[in-house]
Write a protein that holds these residues in place. Structure first.
Motif, PDB file in Angstrom:
ATOM      1  N   VAL A   1       0.835  -1.200   0.000  1.00  0.00           N
ATOM      2  CA  VAL A   1       0.000   0.000   0.000  1.00  0.00           C
ATOM      3  C   VAL A   1       0.874   1.256   0.000  1.00  0.00           C
ATOM      4  O   VAL A   1       0.397   2.364   0.273  1.00  0.00           O
ATOM      5  N   ALA A   2       2.158   1.047  -0.289  1.00  0.00           N
ATOM      6  CA  ALA A   2       3.118   2.149  -0.407  1.00  0.00           C
ATOM      7  C   ALA A   2       3.176   3.017   0.851  1.00  0.00           C
ATOM      8  O   ALA A   2       3.237   4.243   0.784  1.00  0.00           O
ATOM      9  N   ALA A   3       3.134   2.330   2.007  1.00  0.00           N
ATOM     10  CA  ALA A   3       3.218   3.064   3.281  1.00  0.00           C
ATOM     11  C   ALA A   3       4.606   2.849   3.890  1.00  0.00           C
ATOM     12  O   ALA A   3       5.261   1.837   3.636  1.00  0.00           O
ATOM     13  N   ASP A   4       5.040   3.803   4.713  1.00  0.00           N
ATOM     14  CA  ASP A   4       6.247   3.624   5.500  1.00  0.00           C
ATOM     15  C   ASP A   4       6.017   2.458   6.463  1.00  0.00           C
ATOM     16  O   ASP A   4       4.920   2.311   7.012  1.00  0.00           O
ATOM     17  N   ALA A   5       7.030   1.627   6.662  1.00  0.00           N
ATOM     18  CA  ALA A   5       6.869   0.403   7.455  1.00  0.00           C
ATOM     19  C   ALA A   5       6.425   0.702   8.884  1.00  0.00           C
ATOM     20  O   ALA A   5       5.645  -0.064   9.470  1.00  0.00           O
ATOM     21  N   ILE A   6       6.909   1.785   9.454  1.00  0.00           N
ATOM     22  CA  ILE A   6       6.512   2.115  10.836  1.00  0.00           C
ATOM     23  C   ILE A   6       5.144   2.805  10.845  1.00  0.00           C
ATOM     24  O   ILE A   6       4.289   2.483  11.672  1.00  0.00           O
ATOM     25  N   ASP A   7       4.915   3.701   9.893  1.00  0.00           N
ATOM     26  CA  ASP A   7       3.596   4.350   9.814  1.00  0.00           C
ATOM     27  C   ASP A   7       2.477   3.314   9.652  1.00  0.00           C
ATOM     28  O   ASP A   7       1.421   3.419  10.267  1.00  0.00           O
ATOM     29  N   PHE A   8       2.747   2.318   8.822  1.00  0.00           N
ATOM     30  CA  PHE A   8       1.735   1.299   8.585  1.00  0.00           C
ATOM     31  C   PHE A   8       1.394   0.569   9.881  1.00  0.00           C
ATOM     32  O   PHE A   8       0.221   0.322  10.186  1.00  0.00           O
ATOM     33  N   ARG A   9       2.422   0.260  10.645  1.00  0.00           N
ATOM     34  CA  ARG A   9       2.180  -0.420  11.935  1.00  0.00           C
ATOM     35  C   ARG A   9       1.425   0.504  12.892  1.00  0.00           C
ATOM     36  O   ARG A   9       0.480   0.091  13.571  1.00  0.00           O
ATOM     37  N   LEU A  10       1.874   1.754  12.957  1.00  0.00           N
ATOM     38  CA  LEU A  10       1.238   2.707  13.878  1.00  0.00           C
ATOM     39  C   LEU A  10      -0.260   2.872  13.571  1.00  0.00           C
ATOM     40  O   LEU A  10      -1.066   3.033  14.495  1.00  0.00           O
ATOM     41  N   ALA A  11      -0.596   2.760  12.294  1.00  0.00           N
ATOM     42  CA  ALA A  11      -1.993   2.965  11.895  1.00  0.00           C
ATOM     43  C   ALA A  11      -2.895   1.832  12.376  1.00  0.00           C
ATOM     44  O   ALA A  11      -4.123   1.977  12.394  1.00  0.00           O
ATOM     45  N   GLN A  12      -2.315   0.704  12.750  1.00  0.00           N
ATOM     46  CA  GLN A  12      -3.148  -0.450  13.154  1.00  0.00           C
ATOM     47  C   GLN A  12      -3.073  -0.738  14.656  1.00  0.00           C
ATOM     48  O   GLN A  12      -3.554  -1.754  15.114  1.00  0.00           O
ATOM     49  N   ILE A  13      -2.362   0.122  15.394  1.00  0.00           N
ATOM     50  CA  ILE A  13      -2.135  -0.156  16.818  1.00  0.00           C
ATOM     51  C   ILE A  13      -2.722   0.962  17.668  1.00  0.00           C
ATOM     52  O   ILE A  13      -2.609   2.136  17.314  1.00  0.00           O
ATOM     53  N   THR A  14      -3.338   0.570  18.797  1.00  0.00           N
ATOM     54  CA  THR A  14      -3.883   1.584  19.699  1.00  0.00           C
ATOM     55  C   THR A  14      -3.208   1.587  21.072  1.00  0.00           C
ATOM     56  O   THR A  14      -3.415   2.495  21.868  1.00  0.00           O
ATOM     57  N   GLU A  15      -2.417   0.576  21.356  1.00  0.00           N
ATOM     58  CA  GLU A  15      -1.762   0.446  22.661  1.00  0.00           C
ATOM     59  C   GLU A  15      -0.705   1.558  22.815  1.00  0.00           C
ATOM     60  O   GLU A  15       0.265   1.618  22.049  1.00  0.00           O
TER      61      GLU A  15
END
Lengths: 155, 718
Positions: free
Chosen positions: B532-546
């Motif tokens: 999805v052409a996202a930054d590897a860390i941004d992509f993770r951050l977008a799916q995490i709420t902790e």
């Protein structure tokens, strides 16, 4: 009967001639600073000094050592070893600690022959000593600093 | 050098220098082993508490109750104890390794990086309670109430007069029964020992060689035992002929034990030489036709069939819904051996009606129970002394080598030391199980919408280290754990497992199943981010709420903003966590791996590690664990491959199962949090993060996803 000189003492032993030095040291003389790791000369935990050189005691039969001077960590008290041990402590090197005596014995043999080793030379000389805890980075630092310190003292 | 141990050893050598080797046995006993035999210090006026002895000279001997395998518990747990005891670090005389004793020491099984988690309550409470008893003792002397005294750094002060008493001066007056009720503990703001890089307490003995490992135990009339075991897992002895073996000088006895044929001799070389001469006919059993290639192929096939659902939320059928894209990725991982530097060993001294054991064990309490069973003794009659251990990595959580030594010791009135060769150690390990995995994931609007993780592997239940879990369904969690939970917010989630039983002994290894399940997860996440052409860390951050996880990732991201890669370097990232449904068990870490292309191959150059495993107890000890984890990961990814052929392990020693050497060491840049949360250990918790980070960096460099280990450089064009 084999006659050896270990840590400054004449030792006469009736163990079979093919017995590796390691087992004379550990099981008979109770000199347990020298460790058993592989029995194949692959890991360096059993390193001792024979005539000042690092030797793998687990693959060295006692028969081959007649007339040679053998030293284990219990007896090596050179200025160099004292300096190495100090740096090992300064850099908090050991984890489980099992391989560290072997590492120190190899390091002291290296610095005996090469007072100013490069990183590459350290890696070469220490490549036979395995540490499963992964203290390699600290070992390199401790050796470099020992070399530096001894060079300063000589000046 | 006037170290007492060295002195006594030199003296001993002089005394015995002219006698023959065989006469030496046992003479060194008094000098070398009095400390361990008489561990209970009965010094007059000393106060004995569960975790420490307070001496009249104000020094303190601490008893380390959890396995010291290099991870530094002797030091870090002493820090926890001293914090609430409010003692001065200078008072620490020595830390002795403890013994199995559930009534005195509580839970001692040292697995899962839980030592600091447990000691955060246990050790600190004991420290606080002794502190209270010392204040009460001082109040008695001064006839004051508790509000009129305070402690500071090993001293109780009379707030009315300014007079003081050292803890040592109170040692003969203090009560030693700990109060039952929980006490309030110090607040982080007033910590003076926790959070300090205290040097390891075992440094000196580990550099001068006097540290006593299991293999170094020496006792009167001690004999050495080795065992010939069936090379095929599940095999048995059918018959054996010891005629030639018995002729070796020094051999005492040769006899069958449940695990094979035991040879007992005066020393190891005699025993191992005799073992080579044994003529044994094995009953190899059905497993003698099994090879790991075929097992893995079978596991891969199983991924096509429905498995047992062990976790489900939402509706996994939505995986097939026509959303924007689907990704399916298969992985396979080989058997991995522990290869601790010190091979397995155990010393057992069976006396009339009791037994004393010295063992490098991570699981002293289960070892005690298992030994008691074999020896038909009450558990209380079996003392299991914990020695230092030359690495553990989960191998020493097993009781097999202790049970084996007990069977041998039954034949003798004198102590025996069972020693495994390196070959024994590699070929009779409790391996990290080989496994195949498939992750299928559906994205919706660039977010993970449905996620299915399948794991096919061996059942770990029959070999579970914990006697409580052995043979029960919960004993299987260490075969697939990590695949059954996620911090990524996924609506529709399912975990399926296929667990086969086999005589191949499998178990836990540094990082347990998370080492491979998180490898697969974090590789897939990386691939999704790319898709999805996202930054590897941004992509993770977008799916995490902790919150704690977000901070860890953001800290890494901030640091990466300043990292400039050379032309021959590539970078990959991964995230790791566990969070129990309730209770304090949780941790969060994120790793960026930088690899470089050298003349011949790829090399892991540097790791940037951001973590929040709660309160940091000893920063330099933490760094050491991270540095060690990096080297361990390199070994597992680039060196070790254990394979099975005809039911037996093909590798035998470090020459054919190589591990990382000094030239493969990795620079580590560690970013810690200022968390004051309940601490978790780190030692095993990074394998599932470091390894996929390296794999993701290799992908950046080569364009190929790493989906099996060890990394096959030939397929990467290296």
């Amino acid at each position: 009967m084999t006659k050896l000189n270990i840590n400054g003492n004449d030792i006469h032993t009736e163990l079979s001639a093919d017995t590796p030095l390691l087992w004379l040291l550990r099981d008979e003389l109770k000199l347990t600073a020298t460790k058993f790791g592989c029995g194949l000369g692959q890991c360096g935990a059993c390193t001792v000094h024979v005539n000042g050189q690092a030797v793998r005691s687990c693959i060295t039969p006692i028969a081959s050592l007649s007339g040679q001077t053998i030293e284990t960590m219990e007896h090596v008290n050179t200025e160099l070893m004292t300096a190495l041990k100090r740096q090992w402590q300064v850099h908090n090197v050991p984890q489980c600690g099992y391989c560290q005596v072997g590492q120190l014995m190899t390091a002291s043999s290296l610095l005996n022959q090469n007072q100013q080793p490069s990183i590459h030379e350290i890696e070469q000389a220490m490549s036979g000593n395995i540490c499963r805890c992964g203290t390699y980075g600290r070992i390199k630092t401790a050796i470099l600093q020992t070399a530096e310190q001894l060079a300063t003292e000589i000046k | 050098m006037s170290h007492p141990h060295l002195q006594s050893r030199r003296l001993f050598l002089k005394l015995t220098a002219t006698t023959s080797g065989l006469l030496f046995s046992g003479l060194a006993f008094t000098a070398e082993n009095s400390a361990i035999v008489n561990r209970q210090n009965d010094e007059e006026n000393a106060a004995q508490f569960p975790l420490l002895i307070l001496h009249a000279d104000n020094s303190i001997t601490v008893i380390n109750t959890r396995a010291e395998m290099g991870q530094g518990v002797s030091t870090s747990l002493t820090q926890l104890l001293f914090e609430d005891l409010d003692a001065d670090w200078q008072q620490l005389k020595t830390v002795e390794q403890g013994w199995a004793d559930d009534t005195r020491f509580g839970h001692q099984n040292t697995i899962g990086a839980i030592s600091s988690l447990i000691a955060w309550n246990f050790h600190r409470q004991v420290g606080a309670k002794i502190n209270l008893l010392l204040r009460e003792a001082a109040c008695k002397v001064w006839k004051l109430s508790l509000s009129e005294v305070k402690t500071n750094q090993g001293v109780v002060t009379n707030l009315k007069t300014g007079q003081y008493l050292t803890y040592g001066q109170l040692s003969k007056l203090v009560q030693t029964d700990l109060p039952k009720d929980k006490l309030a503990l110090k607040q982080p703001a007033s910590f003076s020992v926790i959070g300090q890089s205290k040097p390891r307490v075992d440094l000196l003995e580990k550099v001068n060689g006097t540290a006593m490992f299991g293999l170094d135990v020496n006792l009167p009339q001690l004999k050495v035992a080795v065992v010939a075991r069936c090379p095929v897992f599940g095999g048995k002895v059918q018959s054996f002929d010891a005629t030639e073996a018995a002729k070796i000088k020094g051999v005492q006895q040769i006899f069958a034990v449940p695990s094979g044929v035991a040879v007992v001799a005066d020393n190891y070389w005699q025993a191992i030489s005799a073992r080579k001469l044994l003529q044994i006919t094995w009953q190899e059993g059905d497993f003698a036709t099994v090879s790991s290639n075929e097992v893995l192929a079978e596991f891969k096939q199983l991924l096509d069939a429905p498995g047992k659902v062990v976790k489900e939320q939402g509706d996994i059928a939505l995986l097939d819904e026509k959303k924007e894209r689907i990704l399916t990725r298969d992985f396979e991982f080989p058997l991995v051996a522990h290869m601790t530097m010190e091979p397995m060993n155990c010393t057992v001294w069976l006396k009339a009606g009791s037994c004393e054991i010295w063992a490098p064990t991570q699981n002293s309490q289960d070892a005690q129970s298992s030994a008691a069973k074999v020896l038909s003794l009450a558990k209380e009659k079996v003392r299991v002394n914990m020695t230092y251990m030359g690495g553990g990595f989960g191998r020493r959580a097993q009781d097999d080598f202790i049970v084996e030594a007990c069977y041998i010791a039954k034949k003798f009135a004198h102590p025996i030391k069972l020693v495994w060769s390196r070959e024994d150690d590699i070929q009779h390990d409790f391996y990290r199980p080989l496994n195949a995995q498939r992750i299928s994931v559906r994205l919706d609007n660039n977010k993970i919408y449905a996620w299915q993780h399948k794991v096919a592997t061996y059942s770990t239940s029959p070999y579970h280290f914990s006697l409580r879990d052995r043979g029960t369904p919960s004993g299987d969690w260490v075969a697939y754990g990590g695949a059954d939970s996620s911090l990524y917010q996924i609506e529709n989630f399912q975990t399926q497992v296929h667990l086969q039983e086999s005589p191949l002994t499998v178990g836990i290894l540094r990082g347990i199943s998370h080492g491979y399940t998180h490898f697969a997860i974090e590789s897939v996440i990386d691939e999704l981010a790319e898709q999805v052409a996202a930054d590897a860390i941004d992509f993770r951050l977008a799916q995490i709420t902790e919150t704690r996880a977000i901070k860890v990732l953001q800290r890494l991201q901030t640091r990466l903003a300043n990292v400039v890669l050379q032309d021959n370097e590539s970078l990959g990232v991964a995230f790791g966590h566990e969070k129990a449904p309730s209770g304090p068990y949780q941790y969060y870490n994120a790793v960026a791996a930088i690899i470089e292309r050298t003349a011949e191959r790829y090399r892991v150059k540097r790791l940037i590690v951001s973590l929040d495993h709660g309160q940091v107890i000893n920063p330099d000890g933490l760094l050491a664990q991270v540095q060690g984890s990096a080297v361990f990961a390199v070994s597992m990814m680039f060196g070790q491959a254990i394979t099975l052929k005809n039911g037996r392990i093909e590798q035998s020693n470090f020459h054919d199962s190589p591990v990382a050497r000094i030239a493969q060491s990795v620079e580590v840049d560690l970013l810690t949090s200022d968390s004051t949360e309940w601490p978790m250990g780190v030692g095993e918790k990074l394998q599932g993060t470091i390894q996929p980070a390296i794999a993701n960096a290799l992908y950046r460099a080569t364009g190929q996803r790493i989906t099996s280990l060890p990394v096959d450089f030939s397929s990467l064009g290296a």
